[in-house]
Structures are given as structure tokens and as C-alpha cells.
Design an enzyme around this catalytic site. Structure first.
Site, PDB file in Angstrom:
ATOM      1  N   ASN A 213       0.615 -16.294  -1.771  1.00  0.00           N
ATOM      2  CA  ASN A 213       0.361 -15.925  -3.165  1.00  0.00           C
ATOM      3  C   ASN A 213       0.629 -17.108  -4.077  1.00  0.00           C
ATOM      4  O   ASN A 213       0.993 -18.191  -3.601  1.00  0.00           O
ATOM      5  CB  ASN A 213       1.196 -14.695  -3.555  1.00  0.00           C
ATOM      6  CG  ASN A 213       2.675 -14.968  -3.410  1.00  0.00           C
ATOM      7  OD1 ASN A 213       3.228 -15.844  -4.063  1.00  0.00           O
ATOM      8  ND2 ASN A 213       3.339 -14.224  -2.511  1.00  0.00           N
ATOM      9  N   ASP A 282       4.157  -8.365   0.569  1.00  0.00           N
ATOM     10  CA  ASP A 282       4.508  -6.976   0.891  1.00  0.00           C
ATOM     11  C   ASP A 282       4.028  -6.595   2.289  1.00  0.00           C
ATOM     12  O   ASP A 282       4.656  -5.784   2.958  1.00  0.00           O
ATOM     13  CB  ASP A 282       3.893  -6.032  -0.147  1.00  0.00           C
ATOM     14  CG  ASP A 282       4.619  -6.136  -1.477  1.00  0.00           C
ATOM     15  OD1 ASP A 282       5.855  -6.267  -1.450  1.00  0.00           O
ATOM     16  OD2 ASP A 282       3.948  -6.111  -2.528  1.00  0.00           O
ATOM     17  N   LYS A 292      -7.351 -19.809  17.064  1.00  0.00           N
ATOM     18  CA  LYS A 292      -8.188 -19.686  15.876  1.00  0.00           C
ATOM     19  C   LYS A 292      -9.305 -18.663  16.112  1.00  0.00           C
ATOM     20  O   LYS A 292      -9.973 -18.704  17.162  1.00  0.00           O
ATOM     21  CB  LYS A 292      -8.795 -21.058  15.551  1.00  0.00           C
ATOM     22  CG  LYS A 292      -9.585 -21.067  14.266  1.00  0.00           C
ATOM     23  CD  LYS A 292     -10.175 -22.430  13.977  1.00  0.00           C
ATOM     24  CE  LYS A 292     -11.093 -22.338  12.766  1.00  0.00           C
ATOM     25  NZ  LYS A 292     -11.890 -23.538  12.592  1.00  0.00           N
ATOM     26  N   PRO A 310       9.593  -6.358   5.863  1.00  0.00           N
ATOM     27  CA  PRO A 310      10.910  -5.851   5.454  1.00  0.00           C
ATOM     28  C   PRO A 310      11.153  -6.206   3.993  1.00  0.00           C
ATOM     29  O   PRO A 310      10.700  -7.254   3.516  1.00  0.00           O
ATOM     30  CB  PRO A 310      11.886  -6.594   6.363  1.00  0.00           C
ATOM     31  CG  PRO A 310      11.151  -7.803   6.848  1.00  0.00           C
ATOM     32  CD  PRO A 310       9.692  -7.424   6.874  1.00  0.00           C
ATOM     33  N   LYS A 352      12.092  -0.170 -10.747  1.00  0.00           N
ATOM     34  CA  LYS A 352      12.324  -1.061  -9.597  1.00  0.00           C
ATOM     35  C   LYS A 352      13.817  -1.325  -9.389  1.00  0.00           C
ATOM     36  O   LYS A 352      14.291  -1.415  -8.264  1.00  0.00           O
ATOM     37  CB  LYS A 352      11.558  -2.375  -9.806  1.00  0.00           C
ATOM     38  CG  LYS A 352      11.357  -3.176  -8.533  1.00  0.00           C
ATOM     39  CD  LYS A 352      10.355  -4.298  -8.715  1.00  0.00           C
ATOM     40  CE  LYS A 352       8.929  -3.789  -8.721  1.00  0.00           C
ATOM     41  NZ  LYS A 352       7.938  -4.864  -8.794  1.00  0.00           N
ATOM     42  N   LYS A 356      15.416  -0.557  -5.808  1.00  0.00           N
ATOM     43  CA  LYS A 356      15.996  -1.618  -4.977  1.00  0.00           C
ATOM     44  C   LYS A 356      17.518  -1.475  -4.850  1.00  0.00           C
ATOM     45  O   LYS A 356      18.124  -2.057  -3.957  1.00  0.00           O
ATOM     46  CB  LYS A 356      15.681  -2.995  -5.567  1.00  0.00           C
ATOM     47  CG  LYS A 356      14.190  -3.273  -5.734  1.00  0.00           C
ATOM     48  CD  LYS A 356      13.613  -4.035  -4.576  1.00  0.00           C
ATOM     49  CE  LYS A 356      12.110  -4.227  -4.783  1.00  0.00           C
ATOM     50  NZ  LYS A 356      11.488  -4.992  -3.722  1.00  0.00           N
TER      51      LYS A 356
HETATM   52  N1  CTP Z   1      11.465  -8.556  -2.556  1.00  0.00           N
HETATM   53  C1  CTP Z   1      12.062  -8.824  -1.333  1.00  0.00           C
HETATM   54  N2  CTP Z   1      11.393  -8.519  -0.193  1.00  0.00           N
HETATM   55  C2  CTP Z   1      10.171  -7.946  -0.224  1.00  0.00           C
HETATM   56  C3  CTP Z   1       9.561  -7.673  -1.464  1.00  0.00           C
HETATM   57  C4  CTP Z   1      10.231  -7.995  -2.613  1.00  0.00           C
HETATM   58  O1  CTP Z   1      13.157  -9.352  -1.308  1.00  0.00           O
HETATM   59  N3  CTP Z   1       9.569  -7.664   0.905  1.00  0.00           N
HETATM   60  C5  CTP Z   1      12.216  -8.850  -3.806  1.00  0.00           C
HETATM   61  C6  CTP Z   1      11.639  -9.930  -4.649  1.00  0.00           C
HETATM   62  O2  CTP Z   1      12.204 -11.187  -4.325  1.00  0.00           O
HETATM   63  C7  CTP Z   1      12.035  -9.490  -6.049  1.00  0.00           C
HETATM   64  C8  CTP Z   1      11.999  -7.993  -5.962  1.00  0.00           C
HETATM   65  O3  CTP Z   1      12.156  -7.690  -4.584  1.00  0.00           O
HETATM   66  O4  CTP Z   1      13.359  -9.836  -6.352  1.00  0.00           O
HETATM   67  C9  CTP Z   1      10.746  -7.337  -6.517  1.00  0.00           C
HETATM   68  O5  CTP Z   1       9.648  -7.684  -5.790  1.00  0.00           O
HETATM   69  P1  CTP Z   1       8.168  -7.137  -6.163  1.00  0.00           P
HETATM   70  O6  CTP Z   1       7.239  -7.711  -5.160  1.00  0.00           O
HETATM   71  O7  CTP Z   1       7.873  -7.436  -7.578  1.00  0.00           O
HETATM   72  O8  CTP Z   1       8.321  -5.600  -6.009  1.00  0.00           O
HETATM   73  P2  CTP Z   1       7.818  -4.664  -4.914  1.00  0.00           P
HETATM   74  O9  CTP Z   1       8.989  -4.048  -4.301  1.00  0.00           O
HETATM   75  O10 CTP Z   1       6.868  -5.352  -3.999  1.00  0.00           O
HETATM   76  O11 CTP Z   1       7.041  -3.548  -5.744  1.00  0.00           O
HETATM   77  P3  CTP Z   1       5.539  -3.510  -6.273  1.00  0.00           P
HETATM   78  O12 CTP Z   1       4.690  -4.242  -5.280  1.00  0.00           O
HETATM   79  O13 CTP Z   1       5.257  -2.081  -6.387  1.00  0.00           O
HETATM   80  O14 CTP Z   1       5.539  -4.190  -7.622  1.00  0.00           O
END
Ligand code: CTP
Length: 415
Positions: A213, A282, A292, A310, A352, A356
Site C-alpha cells: 500500500n 488486512d 513466477k 493477524p 476502532k 482494538k
Molecule cells: N493494525 C495492526 N495489524 C493489522 C491491521 C492493523 O497492527 N493487521 C494496526 C495498525 O498499525 C493501526 C491500527 O491497527 O495502528 C488500525 O489499522 P487500520 O488498518 O486502520 O484498521 P483496521 O483494523 O484494518 O480496520 P478497517 O480496515 O476497517 O479500517
């Protein structure tokens, strides 16, 4: 940024080829907002002229204790009293030996000896050949200078002007500048150990392709730097970004979310604060092909199946230490999450934070800030939300670190 605004630095140069770097250092100090008074030994003048240093510092250079420009004829007293710090860069082996013995047979050493020790710190940036640096006499002198309260900066490693390779190079100008800025920063996080995740993750599809990303890692790197400036021991677990490691920070490079989780779990027990800024993928492809994936000429496209990665932050925050940290209990781990949202920041960040299980969640509007040098934050905790207005990421990081320091102060997080 004017990180040294209002600071008056006396920059001392002693004899060594690293004097050429002192010119750049002088410029960097001035650019950071400091006023710089240069003092040179006779040996330094063999390597760089006072004219150059005067032009860069915009002040006449001092080189003799008999300089009649001072009405009282005491430049060693006047120059040292005016300083917020005396920085000797380069500091030769000989000059460090002189400092150690309190010798004062020329202006620079005389001024160092005459400085008010309680109010004018002395910082030295050694520069010498690797054998001179490794010599027990030098190492003994360094240890004794430190015991005398003098800050001896690290040396660099690499090719030396003499043609040899090893330890003893003077740090680069920007490294000395970073160390000086850190020196002047209040040690709000002294005794704390921060673990920070930063950057994107990379999830392989096959050996040459993957999914990632647009996260630049800038915010996480700025937080690591600000925490180190504030006196914390900092470990930075970084996804694939090419940013330089902040001074004094231990960096662990990772690629995938699972690598990042493994690196975090390997050092989280030592941490007192965990800040998750990484944009962790995610999902990852369920299977990463060993070879490949080739077009087969049929026009068919491959189908990718994904599985969820995770959640690193949730795993850590919901561990027993994370939960103790959230309620401020001794020995707990204080966890801070980030949320990059595209809209409805307050509502999403609030939800969130609860999902979390973290005491503090830092929200920002993601797509607009990826890769940018500034940002605006929304700090969401159990009591509500506080806006931190748009500013450069380093400034935001410093404010966030001060905020975290306040939240963890006296809560037993320090071990
Ligand atoms: N994070 C993490 N591990 C993941 C996903 C996220 O540690 N697998 C942490 C990120 O570093 C950040 C927080 O969680 O501190 C929020 O991440 P974000 O991607 O914005 O949230 P999501 O839980 O993925 O929710 P959504 O996709 O619905 O916005």
C-alpha cells in the site's frame, strides 16, 4: 524546522581532516536556527581557513587567547559564558587528552576549562585514524571524559582519509545535528522502552509480485525519532520503506504482516509503550506461488484467494500486559493505535479504539496524508477527542510523544 532557535553554540575546531565536515556542520547549525561562534586551534587552521568559517557562521572567528577584540581581553571567559553548549567537532585525540588533563595553553582548551560546568555543557565529536581511536590511551581518555560529565558522541565507521577502513571517522554533519537536537530535548521518556511499527507490509503473490500500500512510513519514523530525542530506548519494526533509520534507534526490517507480528512478539516483552503506526495489509494471498506465475496464452487471468492477516495491535493490546497498560497498572504495556480513515474520522476512530482495546487511538485522514510531510491528528481516548492541528509530521510526532509521556507518567509503565 528551527529546532535550535535561540541556542548559541560555540563550535570548536581542532586539527584533523574532518575539519571539512565542520563547514557543513556550521551551516546546518545556522539553518536549524542557532547562532554559531567558531573557535579554532592553530592546528585546525592547517585544514580549513577561518575565512570559510567566518563566512558560514557570519561572525569573526576566534583563535587566540590574546585576541584584543574583547574589551577585557578575556575571550575564554566571554565566549564560554555566552554559550548554551560548546561543541568540539572535530575533536582530535590530542585535544581530548588535553581536556582530560585540564590543560589550557591555547584559547579553545582554556575556554573549555573556564566554562561554567553546571550551565554550559561540553560535547565532543571525536575524529581520528582507527588505530588512534582503538588505542587504549584514547579509550581510557573517552571513559574519563564521560565520567567528567562531557558528552562524547559516537564515531562513524568506514573509509578514512588515510586510506584505512574502520572506526574513528567523525559523524556526518546531519548526525551531529540530530544528536545536538536530542541533547536539548527534555527527557520526558527517560527509562521507557518504545516499540514502534511503521510503513506498509508486502504480501507476496509469487517471487516477483506482491500486494502493498501507499504508506510512506514517515509518521512512524518521526515518532521513533521523537521518542529517542525524549530519552526512550526505541525499537522500530519497519515494513519495506527506504527511509533512513533515526539516530540511536534499533531497526528491524520486515516484509509481510506475519514477519511484522513475529518481530513485534520477539521484543514486546521488553517494551513499556507500543505504538502501531504501520499500515498492515488486512489480507494476504492464501497461497504465495513458489515460482513466477506465467501467462499460458489462453487469455485466462489467475484467481487470487485471500486470507486475513493477524491483527498485530489487537494481539498485543489484548495480551495481559496490554490490558494492564490500558488500566494504568504497574508493569503494563501502554498501547497506541493509529487509524487511517477516508471519512467520518471521529466515529471510526472511536469505534476502532474500542475494537482494538487500546487506551489511545490516533486518527488521521489517510489517503490525503500518505507520503506527505505534514498531517493533522485526532487523539481519541476514553474521555473524548482532542485535535492536533496540521503541522509537519516530526512536530506532530513530538507533540504525540509529549502526550504519551504525560499519560504514562507515574502510571507504573516505567520499569
Ligand atoms: N493494525 C495492526 N495489524 C493489522 C491491521 C492493523 O497492527 N493487521 C494496526 C495498525 O498499525 C493501526 C491500527 O491497527 O495502528 C488500525 O489499522 P487500520 O488498518 O486502520 O484498521 P483496521 O483494523 O484494518 O480496520 P478497517 O480496515 O476497517 O479500517
Amino acid at each position: 524546522m528551527n529546532d535550535l532557535a535561540g541556542k548559541h553554540i560555540v563550535l570548536g575546531l581542532t586539527g584533523g581532516i574532518a575539519c571539512f565536515k565542520a563547514a557543513e556542520l556550521c551551516r546546518a547549525l545556522v539553518k536549524a536556527g542557532a547562532t554559531v561562534q567558531v573557535v579554532m586551534t592553530a592546528a585546525a587552521e592547517h585544514f580549513i581557513t577561518p575565512v570559510t568559517m567566518q563566512a558560514l557562521s557570519n561572525r569573526p572567528v576566534y583563535g587566540s587567547q590574546w585576541d584584543a577584540r574583547e574589551p577585557n581581553n578575556m575571550p575564554h571567559i566571554n565566549l564560554s559564558r555566552a554559550a548554551d553548549a560548546i561543541l568540539i567537532a572535530p575533536a582530535s585525540a590530542d585535544f581530548m587528552a588535553k581536556l582530560l588533563h585540564g590543560r589550557a595553553d591555547e584559547l579553545l582548551s582554556l575556554m573549555c576549562l573556564a566554562r561554567p560546568m553546571d550551565t554550559v555543557p561540553l560535547i565532543v565529536a571525536p575524529a581520528m585514524n582507527r588505530e588512534m581511536w582503538a588505542n587504549p590511551a584514547t579509550q581510557r581518555n573517552v571513559a574519563l571524559l564521560k565520567a567528567d560529565g562531557i558528552l562524547v558522541l559516537d564515531v562513524g565507521q568506514g573509509d578514512q582519509a588515510c586510506g584505512e577502513t574502520g572506526d574513528g571517522r567523525m559523524l556526518e554533519a546531519d548526525e551531529i545535528l540530530d544528536d545536538l537536537i536530542a541533547f536539548f530535548t527534555p527527557k520526558l521518556l527517560a527509562g521507557q522502552r518504545l516499540l514502534v511499527t511503521a510503513g506498509p507490509t508486502y504480501e507476496a503473490i509469487d517471487p516477483v509480485r506482491g500486494i502493498t500500500n501507499l504508506s510512506s512510513g514517515k509518521m512512524g519514523f518521526a515518532i521513533a525519532r521523537a521518542a529517542r530525542e525524549a530519552g526512550a530506548e526505541v525499537t522500530l519494526v519497519a515494513g519495506p520503506v527506504s527511509l533512513p533509520t533515526p539516530r540511536g534507534v534499533t531497526r528491524i526490517n520486515v516484509k509481510s504482516a506475519r514477519d511484522m507480528l513475529g518481530a513485534v512478539l520477539s521484543c514486546v516483552d521488553q517494551a513499556t509503550v507500543f505504538v502501531a503506526t504501520a499500515a498492515v495489509a488486512d489480507w494476504r494471498p492464501a497461497i504465495a506461488a513458489d515460482q513466477k506465475i506465467k501467462k499460458d496464452g489462453s487469455g485466462d487471468t489467475p484467481t487470487l484467494h485471500f486470507i486475513e492477516n493477524p491483527d498485530i495491535l489487537a494481539t498485543v493490546a489484548q495480551s495481559p500486559r496490554g490490558q494492564r497498560g490500558a488500566s494504568g497498572e504497574p508493569g503494563g504495556l501502554y498501547c497506541v493505535g493509529f487509524a487511517a480513515e477516508s471519512h467520518d474520522l471521529l466515529a471510526h476512530a472511536t469505534a476502532k479504539r474500542l475494537r482494538k482495546g487500546v487506551p489511545l487511538l490516533v486518527g488521521n485522514i489517510g489517503p490525503a496524508t500518505f507520503g506527505q510531510d505534514d498531517n493533522a491528528l485526532l487523539l481519541v481516548d476514553a474521555h473524548g477527542a482532542t485535535e492536533v492541528p496540521r503541522a509537519p509530521k516530526l512536530e506532530l510526532a513530538r507533540r504525540l510523544i509529549a502526550n504519551i509521556a504525560q499519560r504514562t507518567l507515574g502510571s507504573g509503565q516505567k520499569s
